[in-house]
Scaffold this motif. Structure first.
Motif, PDB file in Angstrom:
ATOM      1  N   ASP A 115      -7.807 -13.422  28.845  1.00 47.19           N
ATOM      2  CA  ASP A 115      -7.726 -12.587  30.507  1.00 47.19           C
ATOM      3  C   ASP A 115      -8.904 -12.845  30.635  1.00 47.19           C
ATOM      4  OD1 ASP A 115      -5.287 -11.714  29.676  1.00 47.19           O
ATOM      5  OD2 ASP A 115      -5.498  -9.823  28.426  1.00 47.19           O
ATOM      6  N   LEU A 116     -10.029 -13.344  30.686  1.00 46.39           N
ATOM      7  CA  LEU A 116     -11.391 -13.429  30.428  1.00 46.39           C
ATOM      8  C   LEU A 116     -11.334 -14.554  32.307  1.00 46.39           C
ATOM      9  CD1 LEU A 116     -13.862 -14.708  28.044  1.00 46.39           C
ATOM     10  CD2 LEU A 116     -13.758 -12.482  29.154  1.00 46.39           C
ATOM     11  N   SER A 141     -21.383  -9.071  28.033  1.00 50.37           N
ATOM     12  CA  SER A 141     -21.087  -9.197  29.374  1.00 50.37           C
ATOM     13  C   SER A 141     -20.213  -8.072  29.543  1.00 50.37           C
ATOM     14  CB  SER A 141     -22.426 -10.055  30.419  1.00 50.37           C
ATOM     15  OG  SER A 141     -21.683 -11.338  30.629  1.00 50.37           O
ATOM     16  N   TYR A 142     -18.949  -9.442  29.085  1.00 46.91           N
ATOM     17  CA  TYR A 142     -17.302  -9.349  30.114  1.00 46.91           C
ATOM     18  C   TYR A 142     -16.774  -7.471  28.441  1.00 46.91           C
ATOM     19  CZ  TYR A 142     -17.740 -13.505  32.086  1.00 46.91           C
ATOM     20  OH  TYR A 142     -18.043 -14.292  32.994  1.00 46.91           O
ATOM     21  N   PRO A 143     -16.267  -6.505  29.437  1.00 45.67           N
ATOM     22  CA  PRO A 143     -16.239  -5.117  28.293  1.00 45.67           C
ATOM     23  C   PRO A 143     -15.068  -5.324  27.603  1.00 45.67           C
ATOM     24  CG  PRO A 143     -15.719  -4.661  31.290  1.00 45.67           C
ATOM     25  CD  PRO A 143     -16.428  -6.383  30.574  1.00 45.67           C
ATOM     26  N   GLU A 144     -14.273  -6.115  27.588  1.00 46.66           N
ATOM     27  CA  GLU A 144     -13.479  -6.754  27.122  1.00 46.66           C
ATOM     28  C   GLU A 144     -13.635  -7.434  25.735  1.00 46.66           C
ATOM     29  OE1 GLU A 144     -13.982  -8.076  30.603  1.00 46.66           O
ATOM     30  OE2 GLU A 144     -12.150  -9.764  30.397  1.00 46.66           O
ATOM     31  N   ALA A 145     -14.571  -8.621  25.895  1.00 50.89           N
ATOM     32  CA  ALA A 145     -15.221  -9.089  24.849  1.00 50.89           C
ATOM     33  C   ALA A 145     -16.482  -7.836  23.965  1.00 50.89           C
ATOM     34  CB  ALA A 145     -16.183 -10.324  24.751  1.00 50.89           C
ATOM     35  N   PHE A 163     -22.438 -16.080  22.823  1.00 52.91           N
ATOM     36  CA  PHE A 163     -22.508 -14.489  22.501  1.00 52.91           C
ATOM     37  C   PHE A 163     -22.395 -13.757  23.126  1.00 52.91           C
ATOM     38  CE2 PHE A 163     -22.734 -11.065  19.142  1.00 52.91           C
ATOM     39  CZ  PHE A 163     -21.604 -10.643  19.239  1.00 52.91           C
ATOM     40  N   PHE A 164     -23.912 -13.820  23.255  1.00 52.74           N
ATOM     41  CA  PHE A 164     -24.510 -11.921  23.586  1.00 52.74           C
ATOM     42  C   PHE A 164     -23.957 -12.456  24.931  1.00 52.74           C
ATOM     43  CE2 PHE A 164     -27.041 -11.999  19.335  1.00 52.74           C
ATOM     44  CZ  PHE A 164     -27.098 -11.300  19.459  1.00 52.74           C
TER      45      PHE A 164
END
Length: 219
Positions: free
Chosen positions: A11-12, A108-112, A103-104
């Motif tokens: 979903d990204l 920044s994507y809320p779902e991740a 990774f960091f």
């Protein structure tokens, strides 16, 4: 492996998937190969099992088996500590990996952020004794206490704490827990010219990433 088949990634936005595709490495390991050594150098990558299975091991004891689509290596990235569990190929495996900077950025994507925070949160609860009967002694799973900061602390204090401890993220106290990363400090404090006196928890959604309780624990 098509990244769009991974529940966390499918979903990204397309631009995010494109960056993940551009920065991944594909590695193959034979059966029995050690991918991450327990107590060895801190992980510098986020790993994803693409084919085959890997085992999380505590000494000679197999703790859990991860199959295609499972991530590992991120608790060591969060804490900046040696892996608490080793990761060994149970059979010939192919893994994808990304450098810690990616990774960091992914956080920044809320779902991740929710996904990884949930699993890190489970590790914290394990250390506190919850569900400890399912695993080896908690003290052997987490070799260093997780680092917390109060939501009322300033971002300057958070940055100093990260530098002193040699870590790239802190857990923000509260219910639910939050995560503050060095990327947050760079991109959402310095880049946006927020003052260094800004409290960590002052309405900053990035500082208090909400996460749901997860039923699985990942290395």
């Amino acid at each position: 492996m098509d990244l769009k088949t991974i529940p966390l990634l499918k979903d990204l936005p397309e631009e995010a998937l494109a960056r993940l595709e551009a920065t991944l490495e594909r590695l193959a390991y034979p059966e029995g190969a050690t991918i991450l050594a327990q107590g060895g150098p801190p992980s510098q990558h986020l790993y994803l099992v693409a084919r085959g299975r890997v085992a999380l091991v505590d000494g000679e004891e197999e703790v859990e088996v991860l199959g295609p689509g499972a991530f590992f290596g991120f608790p060591s990235l969060f804490l900046g500590e040696p892996p608490a569990l080793g990761v060994v190929a149970k059979e010939g495996v192919e893994v994808l990996r990304w450098p810690k900077e990616v990774f960091f950025w992914l956080l920044s994507y809320p779902e991740a952020a929710r996904y990884f925070a949930a699993r890190l949160g489970d590790r914290v609860r394990l250390r506190a004794g919850v569900r400890a009967d399912l695993f080896t002694p908690v003290g052997r799973l987490v070799r260093r206490p997780p680092l917390y900061i109060a939501p009322g602390a300033t971002v300057a204090e958070a940055a100093r704490r990260m530098a002193q401890e040699g870590v790239s993220s802190l857990l923000v106290e509260g219910e639910p827990l939050g995560i503050l990363t060095d990327r947050d400090l760079r991109n959402r404090v310095l880049a946006q010219e927020r003052p260094s006196s800004t409290p960590v928890g002052e309405g900053l959604s990035w500082a208090r990433t909400r996460f749901r309780r997860s039923r699985s624990v990942r290395m």
